[in-house]
Design a protein around this motif. Structure first.
Motif, PDB file in Angstrom:
ATOM      1  N   TYR A 151       0.721  -5.913 -10.894  1.00 48.88           N
ATOM      2  CA  TYR A 151       0.928  -7.157 -10.157  1.00 48.88           C
ATOM      3  C   TYR A 151       0.112  -7.060  -8.894  1.00 48.88           C
ATOM      4  CZ  TYR A 151       3.550 -11.238  -8.486  1.00 48.88           C
ATOM      5  OH  TYR A 151       3.916 -12.485  -8.066  1.00 48.88           O
TER       6      TYR A 151
ATOM      7  N   LEU B 218      -1.620  -9.117  -5.359  1.00 49.38           N
ATOM      8  CA  LEU B 218      -1.405 -10.197  -4.399  1.00 49.38           C
ATOM      9  C   LEU B 218      -2.531 -10.199  -3.376  1.00 49.38           C
ATOM     10  CD1 LEU B 218       1.471  -8.394  -4.816  1.00 49.38           C
ATOM     11  CD2 LEU B 218       2.403 -10.449  -3.745  1.00 49.38           C
TER      12      LEU B 218
ATOM     13  N   TYR C  83      -3.113 -11.435   0.657  1.00 47.75           N
ATOM     14  CA  TYR C  83      -2.511 -11.888   1.888  1.00 47.75           C
ATOM     15  C   TYR C  83      -3.612 -12.269   2.860  1.00 47.75           C
ATOM     16  CZ  TYR C  83       2.209 -10.408   0.699  1.00 47.75           C
ATOM     17  OH  TYR C  83       3.436 -10.293   0.108  1.00 47.75           O
TER      18      TYR C  83
ATOM     19  N   LYS D 294      -4.425 -12.941   7.032  1.00 46.03           N
ATOM     20  CA  LYS D 294      -3.886 -12.595   8.345  1.00 46.03           C
ATOM     21  C   LYS D 294      -4.765 -13.146   9.456  1.00 46.03           C
ATOM     22  CE  LYS D 294      -2.457  -8.849  11.348  1.00 46.03           C
ATOM     23  NZ  LYS D 294      -3.102  -9.526  12.481  1.00 46.03           N
TER      24      LYS D 294
ATOM     25  N   GLY E 181       1.518 -12.060  11.672  1.00 47.41           N
ATOM     26  CA  GLY E 181       1.730 -11.212  10.518  1.00 47.41           C
ATOM     27  C   GLY E 181       0.986 -11.745   9.305  1.00 47.41           C
ATOM     28  N   PRO E 182       0.731 -10.890   8.324  1.00 48.57           N
ATOM     29  CA  PRO E 182       0.095 -11.366   7.084  1.00 48.57           C
ATOM     30  C   PRO E 182       0.977 -12.403   6.397  1.00 48.57           C
ATOM     31  CG  PRO E 182       0.088  -8.961   7.217  1.00 48.57           C
ATOM     32  CD  PRO E 182       0.990  -9.452   8.301  1.00 48.57           C
TER      33      PRO E 182
ATOM     34  N   PHE F 290       1.495 -14.509   2.617  1.00 47.48           N
ATOM     35  CA  PHE F 290       1.175 -14.487   1.190  1.00 47.48           C
ATOM     36  C   PHE F 290       0.275 -15.657   0.827  1.00 47.48           C
ATOM     37  CE2 PHE F 290       1.581 -13.938  -3.222  1.00 47.48           C
ATOM     38  CZ  PHE F 290       1.868 -15.171  -3.795  1.00 47.48           C
TER      39      PHE F 290
ATOM     40  N   PHE G 225      -6.174  -9.333   2.858  1.00 50.55           N
ATOM     41  CA  PHE G 225      -5.743  -8.058   2.298  1.00 50.55           C
ATOM     42  C   PHE G 225      -5.426  -8.221   0.820  1.00 50.55           C
ATOM     43  CE2 PHE G 225      -5.444  -5.375   5.948  1.00 50.55           C
ATOM     44  CZ  PHE G 225      -5.119  -6.198   7.020  1.00 50.55           C
TER      45      PHE G 225
ATOM     46  N   ARG H  42       1.055  -3.490  -6.914  1.00 44.62           N
ATOM     47  CA  ARG H  42       2.261  -2.695  -7.165  1.00 44.62           C
ATOM     48  C   ARG H  42       2.370  -2.389  -8.649  1.00 44.62           C
ATOM     49  NH1 ARG H  42       5.646  -7.345  -6.222  1.00 44.62           N
ATOM     50  NH2 ARG H  42       6.480  -6.381  -4.355  1.00 44.62           N
TER      51      ARG H  42
ATOM     52  N   PRO I 125       6.921  -0.030  -3.462  1.00 44.82           N
ATOM     53  CA  PRO I 125       6.429  -1.049  -2.530  1.00 44.82           C
ATOM     54  C   PRO I 125       4.961  -1.391  -2.778  1.00 44.82           C
ATOM     55  CG  PRO I 125       7.469   0.799  -1.382  1.00 44.82           C
ATOM     56  CD  PRO I 125       7.239   1.231  -2.790  1.00 44.82           C
ATOM     57  N   LEU I 126       4.522  -2.444  -2.130  1.00 44.68           N
ATOM     58  CA  LEU I 126       3.124  -2.855  -2.220  1.00 44.68           C
ATOM     59  C   LEU I 126       2.211  -1.827  -1.563  1.00 44.68           C
ATOM     60  CD1 LEU I 126       3.297  -6.661  -1.345  1.00 44.68           C
ATOM     61  CD2 LEU I 126       2.872  -5.636  -3.579  1.00 44.68           C
ATOM     62  N   VAL I 127       1.058  -1.632  -2.190  1.00 47.64           N
ATOM     63  CA  VAL I 127      -0.014  -0.814  -1.624  1.00 47.64           C
ATOM     64  C   VAL I 127      -1.130  -1.766  -1.223  1.00 47.64           C
ATOM     65  CG1 VAL I 127      -1.687   1.020  -2.027  1.00 47.64           C
ATOM     66  CG2 VAL I 127       0.588   1.140  -3.087  1.00 47.64           C
ATOM     67  N   PHE I 128      -1.577  -1.668   0.022  1.00 47.47           N
ATOM     68  CA  PHE I 128      -2.569  -2.593   0.547  1.00 47.47           C
ATOM     69  C   PHE I 128      -3.943  -1.933   0.669  1.00 47.47           C
ATOM     70  CE2 PHE I 128      -0.275  -6.367   1.967  1.00 47.47           C
ATOM     71  CZ  PHE I 128       1.041  -5.947   1.913  1.00 47.47           C
ATOM     72  N   GLY I 129      -4.977  -2.779   0.577  1.00 47.18           N
ATOM     73  CA  GLY I 129      -6.321  -2.341   0.892  1.00 47.18           C
ATOM     74  C   GLY I 129      -6.561  -2.422   2.391  1.00 47.18           C
ATOM     75  N   LYS I 130      -7.801  -2.094   2.802  1.00 44.20           N
ATOM     76  CA  LYS I 130      -8.118  -2.067   4.228  1.00 44.20           C
ATOM     77  C   LYS I 130      -8.402  -3.448   4.798  1.00 44.20           C
ATOM     78  CE  LYS I 130      -9.996   2.619   4.274  1.00 44.20           C
ATOM     79  NZ  LYS I 130     -11.156   3.483   4.619  1.00 44.20           N
TER      80      LYS I 130
END
Lengths: 112, 112
Positions: free
Chosen positions: B32, B34, B36, B38, B43-44, B46, B89, B93, B99-104
């Protein structure tokens, strides 16, 4: 309207001091998360909770702790602040593990 | 080891043209994804998501494409508007309790 609020928005503290950042949500979400945002690193997970009395370590948990005594709050504590913890901290919550997160506006923390 | 990679720190696009933001991932268990958005001092928020059972999801001007074999996804914004200027971003997951793992992140600038 339901919301997620972080306080303070800005804080300056000295090395070695204990600092607590507040996160309060009125969505009644079970899942809450703390991330930090740093240039060149994006958003990195510090700690998270899936419900009252549940806490889990994330990718960068060293030097941080959280507690979950109710559904609404997940305070983040820096036990002994270090300059490497200067960052922008974001709290987030979600209704389900398959959904997106709602983020707070962030706390900019400077450790001098 | 970075599981979600956004290799372009920044992107500039003219107003009205297409913006394409790219994201690669290494964890084959991610199912899955996503995006985001920002803005500074916020805050970021969705933007759009896609499940691994699909290869495309569209929401107005925003379309996300997923290529599972290449472990690659992209966000297309058509037409780009100045208000789209923000940091984007990519997050992912697994289907497990994670939890969600984010890119840079990628900073998009839409030039009028």
């Amino acid at each position: 309207d339901a919301e997620i609020t972080q306080s303070p928005r800005h804080k300056i503290t000295e090395t070695g001091r204990q600092v607590t950042l507040a996160c309060h949500q009125t969505w009644n979400h079970n899942n809450m998360f703390w991330y930090r945002q740093d240039l060149g690193h994006g958003l990195r997970l510090i700690h998270y909770s899936y419900g009252v009395q549940d806490t889990n370590k994330g990718e960068v948990s060293d030097g941080y702790s959280v507690s979950r005594s109710n559904t609404e709050d997940l305070p983040l504590t820096l036990e002994s602040a270090a300059s490497s913890q200067t960052s922008v901290y974001f709290c987030a919550s979600s209704e389900s593990l398959m959904g997106g997160y709602t983020f707070g506006s962030g706390t900019r923390l400077t450790v001098v | 080891d970075q599981q979600v990679k956004q290799n372009s720190p920044s992107l500039s696009v003219q107003e009205g043209r297409i913006s394409i933001l790219n994201c690669d991932y290494t964890n084959s268990m991610f199912d899955y994804f996503l995006w985001y958005k920002k803005y500074p001092a916020e805050g970021p928020t969705f933007l759009i998501s896609i499940s691994s059972i699909k290869d495309k999801n569209e929401d107005g001007r925003f379309t996300v494409f997923l290529n599972k074999s290449a472990k690659h996804l992209s966000l297309h914004i058509v037409p780009s508007q100045p208000g789209d200027s923000a940091v984007y971003f990519c997050a992912a997951r697994t289907s497990g309790n994670t939890p969600l793992v984010f890119g840079k992140g990628t900073r998009l600038s839409v030039i009028a």
